[in-house]
Write an enzyme that holds these catalytic residues in place. Sequence first.
Site, PDB file in Angstrom:
ATOM      1  N   HIS A  35       0.875  -1.184   0.000  1.00 22.72           N
ATOM      2  CA  HIS A  35       0.000   0.000   0.000  1.00 22.72           C
ATOM      3  C   HIS A  35       0.903   1.223   0.000  1.00 22.72           C
ATOM      4  CE1 HIS A  35      -3.771  -2.226   0.636  1.00 22.72           C
ATOM      5  NE2 HIS A  35      -2.969  -3.087   1.235  1.00 22.72           N
ATOM      6  N   ARG A  36       1.207   1.718  -1.194  1.00 24.43           N
ATOM      7  CA  ARG A  36       2.270   2.703  -1.351  1.00 24.43           C
ATOM      8  C   ARG A  36       1.886   4.096  -0.858  1.00 24.43           C
ATOM      9  NH1 ARG A  36       2.749  -1.020  -5.288  1.00 24.43           N
ATOM     10  NH2 ARG A  36       1.170  -0.078  -6.608  1.00 24.43           N
ATOM     11  N   ALA A  62      -6.576   9.511   5.338  1.00 22.64           N
ATOM     12  CA  ALA A  62      -7.862   8.816   5.465  1.00 22.64           C
ATOM     13  C   ALA A  62      -8.316   8.177   4.159  1.00 22.64           C
ATOM     14  CB  ALA A  62      -8.926   9.791   5.972  1.00 22.64           C
ATOM     15  N   ARG A  63      -7.990   8.799   3.047  1.00 21.55           N
ATOM     16  CA  ARG A  63      -8.377   8.207   1.760  1.00 21.55           C
ATOM     17  C   ARG A  63      -7.667   6.870   1.558  1.00 21.55           C
ATOM     18  NH1 ARG A  63      -7.983  11.064  -4.256  1.00 21.55           N
ATOM     19  NH2 ARG A  63      -9.128   9.436  -5.387  1.00 21.55           N
ATOM     20  N   ASN A  70      -9.270   2.919   1.385  1.00 19.14           N
ATOM     21  CA  ASN A  70      -8.944   1.942   0.352  1.00 19.14           C
ATOM     22  C   ASN A  70      -8.344   0.675   0.978  1.00 19.14           C
ATOM     23  OD1 ASN A  70      -8.372   1.089  -2.504  1.00 19.14           O
ATOM     24  ND2 ASN A  70      -6.262   1.242  -1.784  1.00 19.14           N
ATOM     25  N   ARG A 117      -8.484  -4.991   2.567  1.00 20.82           N
ATOM     26  CA  ARG A 117      -7.934  -5.892   3.576  1.00 20.82           C
ATOM     27  C   ARG A 117      -8.931  -6.317   4.647  1.00 20.82           C
ATOM     28  NH1 ARG A 117      -3.474  -8.003   1.154  1.00 20.82           N
ATOM     29  NH2 ARG A 117      -2.074  -6.363   0.404  1.00 20.82           N
TER      30      ARG A 117
END
Length: 258
Positions: free
Chosen positions: A80-81, A182-183, A187, A192
């Site tokens: 999750h970059r 938060a965005r 996601n 997950r």
Amino acid sequence: MKVKLLAHTPGPEKLVAAAAKNCYSSTDVDSVLEGLTEEKTASFVNMLAEIGHESPVEHVSFTFAIEGVSRSLLAQITRHRMASFSVQSQRYVREHGFEYVVPPEIDKIPAAREQFIRAMEDDQRTYEALTAALMEGYVKELLAQGVPEKQARSKAEKHAIEDARYVLPNACTTRIVMTANARSLRNFFRLRCCSRAQWEIRALAEEMYKLVYAVAPTLFGHSGPACVDGVCTEGKMSCGRAAEVRAHYQALRKAAQE
């Protein structure tokens, strides 16, 4: 597994509402926060979710401390970059009697658990033996170069564990400090918290979700796996238990606010 919310943007929902207000009104910077009552803040945040306007949500962030998770999970979460990670180093921290995660499916079968633990113990012995062998070689090299013995041993140990760590298993535990806006978190939860995610990262995602929901329930009110507030996006890979998942998240949200 232990998860703690270390810090977050103060008044996260009001700040998101202010960013949204800036987009949709002629308000100047001196008054962008004015008039944002609890009701108006919730209205702005819900409107953003309804119309899919995500950029205002990026202005708030949350920082977590995570421990007792495996290096296997680390490989997944760092994909999750849009997040920042600080991870306990195996180059600088020697793994004396390392702790490890036992997958539940292995833990429930005695024969499998016995074999798994034996493998962990073998890995520990191999790691220690390899560290010792490497140290001996490095110390000799440094002493030959005229480095004082105390300094030589300190340097040799750091050099040794840097290479010996290659034999450590994915089950070996680690500690992480993670920050995400938060965005990105929404996601992360969509992917997950889904039942198709592996058990360990799904458990972590739920713990993180409970922590942020307690702080910003409107902002994360529509978060979780896709099926919680919409339809399943997994197609033929769907677990087919959307109603059960929705009930689980209703209970989870209630508990988070108690």
